[in-house]
Structures are given as C-alpha cells and as structure tokens.
Motif scaffolding. Structure first.
Motif, PDB file in Angstrom:
ATOM      1  N   GLU A 202       8.160  10.871  -7.630  1.00  0.00           N
ATOM      2  CA  GLU A 202       9.076  10.359  -6.627  1.00  0.00           C
ATOM      3  C   GLU A 202       9.770   9.070  -7.085  1.00  0.00           C
ATOM      4  O   GLU A 202      10.807   8.690  -6.532  1.00  0.00           O
ATOM      5  N   ASN A 203       9.177   8.400  -8.060  1.00  0.00           N
ATOM      6  CA  ASN A 203       9.762   7.166  -8.610  1.00  0.00           C
ATOM      7  C   ASN A 203       9.890   7.349 -10.124  1.00  0.00           C
ATOM      8  O   ASN A 203       9.123   6.785 -10.917  1.00  0.00           O
ATOM      9  N   SER A 204      10.834   8.140 -10.521  1.00  0.00           N
ATOM     10  CA  SER A 204      10.979   8.554 -11.913  1.00  0.00           C
ATOM     11  C   SER A 204      11.245   7.392 -12.876  1.00  0.00           C
ATOM     12  O   SER A 204      11.074   7.537 -14.089  1.00  0.00           O
ATOM     13  N   GLN A 205      11.680   6.255 -12.340  1.00  0.00           N
ATOM     14  CA  GLN A 205      11.959   5.112 -13.218  1.00  0.00           C
ATOM     15  C   GLN A 205      10.681   4.443 -13.708  1.00  0.00           C
ATOM     16  O   GLN A 205      10.693   3.642 -14.652  1.00  0.00           O
ATOM     17  N   ILE A 206       9.541   4.786 -13.080  1.00  0.00           N
ATOM     18  CA  ILE A 206       8.270   4.182 -13.471  1.00  0.00           C
ATOM     19  C   ILE A 206       7.682   4.932 -14.667  1.00  0.00           C
ATOM     20  O   ILE A 206       7.567   6.163 -14.641  1.00  0.00           O
ATOM     21  N   GLN A 207       7.318   4.200 -15.696  1.00  0.00           N
ATOM     22  CA  GLN A 207       6.686   4.778 -16.870  1.00  0.00           C
ATOM     23  C   GLN A 207       5.162   4.729 -16.717  1.00  0.00           C
ATOM     24  O   GLN A 207       4.623   3.826 -16.069  1.00  0.00           O
ATOM     25  N   THR A 208       4.488   5.719 -17.302  1.00  0.00           N
ATOM     26  CA  THR A 208       3.018   5.712 -17.220  1.00  0.00           C
ATOM     27  C   THR A 208       2.434   4.458 -17.867  1.00  0.00           C
ATOM     28  O   THR A 208       1.352   4.001 -17.484  1.00  0.00           O
ATOM     29  N   SER A 209       3.152   3.891 -18.824  1.00  0.00           N
ATOM     30  CA  SER A 209       2.663   2.675 -19.475  1.00  0.00           C
ATOM     31  C   SER A 209       2.632   1.499 -18.512  1.00  0.00           C
ATOM     32  O   SER A 209       1.979   0.485 -18.782  1.00  0.00           O
TER      33      SER A 209
ATOM     34  N   LEU B 292     -11.434  13.213  -7.803  1.00  0.00           N
ATOM     35  CA  LEU B 292     -10.627  12.674  -8.898  1.00  0.00           C
ATOM     36  C   LEU B 292      -9.347  13.477  -9.093  1.00  0.00           C
ATOM     37  O   LEU B 292      -8.295  12.923  -9.440  1.00  0.00           O
ATOM     38  N   GLU B 293      -9.411  14.790  -8.861  1.00  0.00           N
ATOM     39  CA  GLU B 293      -8.201  15.623  -8.954  1.00  0.00           C
ATOM     40  C   GLU B 293      -7.187  15.205  -7.888  1.00  0.00           C
ATOM     41  O   GLU B 293      -5.980  15.129  -8.166  1.00  0.00           O
ATOM     42  N   HIS B 294      -7.674  14.949  -6.658  1.00  0.00           N
ATOM     43  CA  HIS B 294      -6.770  14.504  -5.587  1.00  0.00           C
ATOM     44  C   HIS B 294      -6.138  13.159  -5.943  1.00  0.00           C
ATOM     45  O   HIS B 294      -4.939  12.937  -5.707  1.00  0.00           O
ATOM     46  N   ALA B 295      -6.949  12.252  -6.522  1.00  0.00           N
ATOM     47  CA  ALA B 295      -6.432  10.947  -6.918  1.00  0.00           C
ATOM     48  C   ALA B 295      -5.396  11.108  -8.035  1.00  0.00           C
ATOM     49  O   ALA B 295      -4.337  10.464  -8.018  1.00  0.00           O
ATOM     50  N   HIS B 296      -5.690  11.969  -8.977  1.00  0.00           N
ATOM     51  CA  HIS B 296      -4.774  12.224 -10.088  1.00  0.00           C
ATOM     52  C   HIS B 296      -3.448  12.772  -9.568  1.00  0.00           C
ATOM     53  O   HIS B 296      -2.358  12.349  -9.990  1.00  0.00           O
ATOM     54  N   GLU B 297      -3.536  13.719  -8.633  1.00  0.00           N
ATOM     55  CA  GLU B 297      -2.325  14.312  -8.047  1.00  0.00           C
ATOM     56  C   GLU B 297      -1.516  13.264  -7.283  1.00  0.00           C
ATOM     57  O   GLU B 297      -0.270  13.294  -7.299  1.00  0.00           O
ATOM     58  N   ALA B 298      -2.203  12.336  -6.605  1.00  0.00           N
ATOM     59  CA  ALA B 298      -1.504  11.301  -5.840  1.00  0.00           C
ATOM     60  C   ALA B 298      -0.694  10.395  -6.775  1.00  0.00           C
ATOM     61  O   ALA B 298       0.450  10.033  -6.467  1.00  0.00           O
ATOM     62  N   ILE B 299      -1.262  10.049  -7.922  1.00  0.00           N
ATOM     63  CA  ILE B 299      -0.527   9.216  -8.888  1.00  0.00           C
ATOM     64  C   ILE B 299       0.648  10.006  -9.464  1.00  0.00           C
ATOM     65  O   ILE B 299       1.769   9.478  -9.601  1.00  0.00           O
ATOM     66  N   GLU B 300       0.419  11.271  -9.799  1.00  0.00           N
ATOM     67  CA  GLU B 300       1.495  12.100 -10.344  1.00  0.00           C
ATOM     68  C   GLU B 300       2.647  12.215  -9.349  1.00  0.00           C
ATOM     69  O   GLU B 300       3.825  12.142  -9.731  1.00  0.00           O
ATOM     70  N   THR B 301       2.313  12.416  -8.063  1.00  0.00           N
ATOM     71  CA  THR B 301       3.347  12.528  -7.026  1.00  0.00           C
ATOM     72  C   THR B 301       4.152  11.238  -6.932  1.00  0.00           C
ATOM     73  O   THR B 301       5.386  11.256  -6.836  1.00  0.00           O
TER      74      THR B 301
ATOM     75  N   HIS C 121       0.838  -1.203   0.000  1.00  0.00           N
ATOM     76  CA  HIS C 121       0.000   0.000   0.000  1.00  0.00           C
ATOM     77  C   HIS C 121       0.870   1.249   0.000  1.00  0.00           C
ATOM     78  O   HIS C 121       1.871   1.325   0.722  1.00  0.00           O
ATOM     79  N   VAL C 122       0.492   2.259  -0.778  1.00  0.00           N
ATOM     80  CA  VAL C 122       1.245   3.518  -0.849  1.00  0.00           C
ATOM     81  C   VAL C 122       0.458   4.658  -0.218  1.00  0.00           C
ATOM     82  O   VAL C 122       0.912   5.318   0.705  1.00  0.00           O
ATOM     83  N   THR C 123      -0.746   4.908  -0.720  1.00  0.00           N
ATOM     84  CA  THR C 123      -1.569   5.992  -0.181  1.00  0.00           C
ATOM     85  C   THR C 123      -3.016   5.770  -0.578  1.00  0.00           C
ATOM     86  O   THR C 123      -3.322   4.935  -1.440  1.00  0.00           O
ATOM     87  N   ASP C 124      -3.914   6.519   0.078  1.00  0.00           N
ATOM     88  CA  ASP C 124      -5.331   6.424  -0.291  1.00  0.00           C
ATOM     89  C   ASP C 124      -6.031   7.739   0.026  1.00  0.00           C
ATOM     90  O   ASP C 124      -5.522   8.570   0.802  1.00  0.00           O
ATOM     91  N   VAL C 125      -7.179   7.937  -0.575  1.00  0.00           N
ATOM     92  CA  VAL C 125      -7.984   9.141  -0.388  1.00  0.00           C
ATOM     93  C   VAL C 125      -9.442   8.722  -0.292  1.00  0.00           C
ATOM     94  O   VAL C 125      -9.915   7.921  -1.097  1.00  0.00           O
TER      95      VAL C 125
END
Length: 305
Positions: free
Chosen positions: A249-256, A236-245, A202-206
């Motif tokens: 923080e883990n730049s090696q992860i690709q959106t794909s 949904l904006e908060h959820a979107h921001e959480a994924i972006e953050t 688990h990482v985070t939740d809203v």
C-alpha cells in the motif's frame, strides 16, 4: 773417573734429575697459576654477567610494577555519570550539547570505533582509556575542559575527527531523519507503526492466543508442543502478511527502511522484509509493546568522561 771414585758422579746425576723434576714442577706450577688466573678471570666475568642480569631483572620488575600500577589506575577509572535517554529528553540533552559555542577550533567532535585519536589522548590524558572502553561512541570535548562526553549512537557514522566552534551531532545518528516503518514481534503479539523520530503512528496489530503451558492430562507433551508451534507459525505468518500489505500500500517504502524488533527466536522469519532486526524486551499489549520497543531501540547512552 775421579767423580766416580769419590761418588760424585751419582750425586751429579741425582742433581740433574732433581733439576729436571724441579723444572717440570715449576712448569706445572706455572700452568696451575695460569689456570688459577683464568679461573679467577672467568669467575669475575661470570660475576659481572650475573650482576648485569640481576640489574636487567630488577629493571624489568620495576617496569612490570609500573605497568601494573598504570593498568590498575586505568581499571579504576570510571565515567562520572551515565544516562540512557530517549524521546523528548534525548532531544533536549543533545540540543544542550549542540548549543555549546567555543572559539575557533575549540570544539572537538570525533567518532571513535577502535583506535582513540591522538587529539583525544592529548585532551583527556589517562582518561582517554574510558573512550577506548566505551567505543564505538561519539566523543565531544572542548579545549577548556568544560565538556567531555561520549555518546553511544543508534546509527553511528564512519570514524572522523574534526574541530569547530560547536559540536557536530547529526539528527540521523540518533533517530530517523525520515519516517521509518517499525514493527514489534513476539510469539503471541505483533504491532506495526511508522516512526518519524519524535512521533509514533500506529498502523495495525495482531494478537494470538498461544498455548503457554502444558497441563497434566489431555494432550500429550509432544502433541501440545506441535499445536503450540503451529499457533506461533500461524501468528508469524499473519504478522508477515501485515508488513507485506503495508509495503504494498506504500510502494515508496523500501524493505531496507523497515525495522523489526522483538524476540530473537522469531526475528529470522522477517529477514526478507526488514533492513534491520534487533532483539528488545518489550512486553505487554501490542501498542504499548511497540512504543516500548521504539523507545528501547532509539535510546542513546551519554557518559561524562
């Protein structure tokens, strides 16, 4: 002159006329006989054609009946067992299938998407219709007829057919080979985690308290809907921001490599952040909803043929 005196001239003239009439009638009779012969011949030819057509009709009717019986038999075919498996049980079942060992070229593995390969048709005969019905699926059959299963995979490979001493089931076809970022999103909850194929971290939740009913009095229906829509949009904006953050923080992860699961109506808001989006029925608290969503998404179906 003597004929005329004796009245024979008139008789002879009558005889000539009668002979001509007789000849004419004989010609008519011959023509009528010819027409009758032609009519008989035409009737016989017509009867032969009718018989030939009747034979063809009966042949086609028999063929239709055989095809109908064959289709009915195919429709009545059913798999012997079907299981939806996930988590530890998924690994156990697949390891059991992988553990089967045969002689050289005794284990057939095939990824079927549309056309059923001839190798499967030869081994399963009429039951190959089940494979067509289950496709796309991975088929594992041994030459002794002891094993015959179809597996609906989470990440199926391109079609192939191969023989070996064991069945080929790659781990990445059923679960992530590398850790992937996965999120569950509903109109009122959001949870983010990392799944490595066996463990979910688990990482985070809203959680957002979204108005879910309009009571009589107070707000008008239109005002209620506007407020509710705004609450969902903010969530949904908060959820979107959480994924972006998380991605920052883990730049090696690709959106794909990001998987977003949840309600169909909200998944569109994450098209820029997710390589895969899928509707799931997970409900409840964010953490449990995420666990259920991961289990549902990476569930595979195993059918014995």
């Amino acid at each position: 002159m003597l004929d005329e005196l004796l009245g024979r001239a008139e008789l002879k003239a009558q005889i000539v006329d009668l002979k001509q009439e007789k000849h004419h009638l004989e010609r008519q009779l011959a023509a009528e006989e010819e027409r009758r012969t032609d009519a008989v011949r035409e009737r016989q030819e017509a009867e032969r054609e009718v018989n030939q057509l009747q034979d063809r009709i009966e042949g086609l009717e028999e063929r239709v009946e055989r095809l109908s019986e064959s289709q009915t038999e195919r429709d009545e075919l059913s798999v012997r067992t079907t299981q939806d498996i996930r988590g530890a049980r998924r690994k156990n079942i697949l390891d059991r299938i992988r553990s089967v060992e045969t002689g050289p070229e005794g284990a057939l593995t095939a990824m079927v998407t549309e056309t059923v390969p001839n190798e499967i048709r030869r081994l399963l005969d009429e039951r190959s219709a089940l494979v067509q019905r289950l496709a796309p699926c991975l088929v594992c059959i041994d030459d002794a007829g002891m094993i015959a299963v179809a597996i609906e995979l989470t990440a199926p490979p391109t079609p192939f057919v191969e023989w070996g001493t064991t069945f080929r089931i790659e781990p990445q076809w059923v679960a992530p080979a590398e850790p992937v970022t996965v999120a569950v999103v509903r109109s009122d909850i959001f949870a983010l985690g990392v799944y490595d194929g066996s463990t979910l971290t688990h990482v985070t939740d809203v959680t957002t308290d979204v108005m879910d009913a309009h009571s009589k009095g107070g707000f008008s229906q239109a005002r209620f809907e506007r407020r509710r829509d705004q609450q969902i949009e903010d969530h949904l904006e908060h959820a979107h921001e959480a994924i972006e953050t998380h991605l920052t923080e883990n730049s090696q992860i690709q959106t794909s490599e990001v998987v977003v699961l949840g309600e169909k109506t909200v998944l569109g808001a994450f098209s820029d952040l997710a390589g895969r989006r899928e509707t799931v029925d997970a409900t409840g608290e964010p953490k449990s909803a995420l666990e259920d969503a991961v289990d549902e998404f990476w569930t595979i179906r195993v059918s014995t043929l």
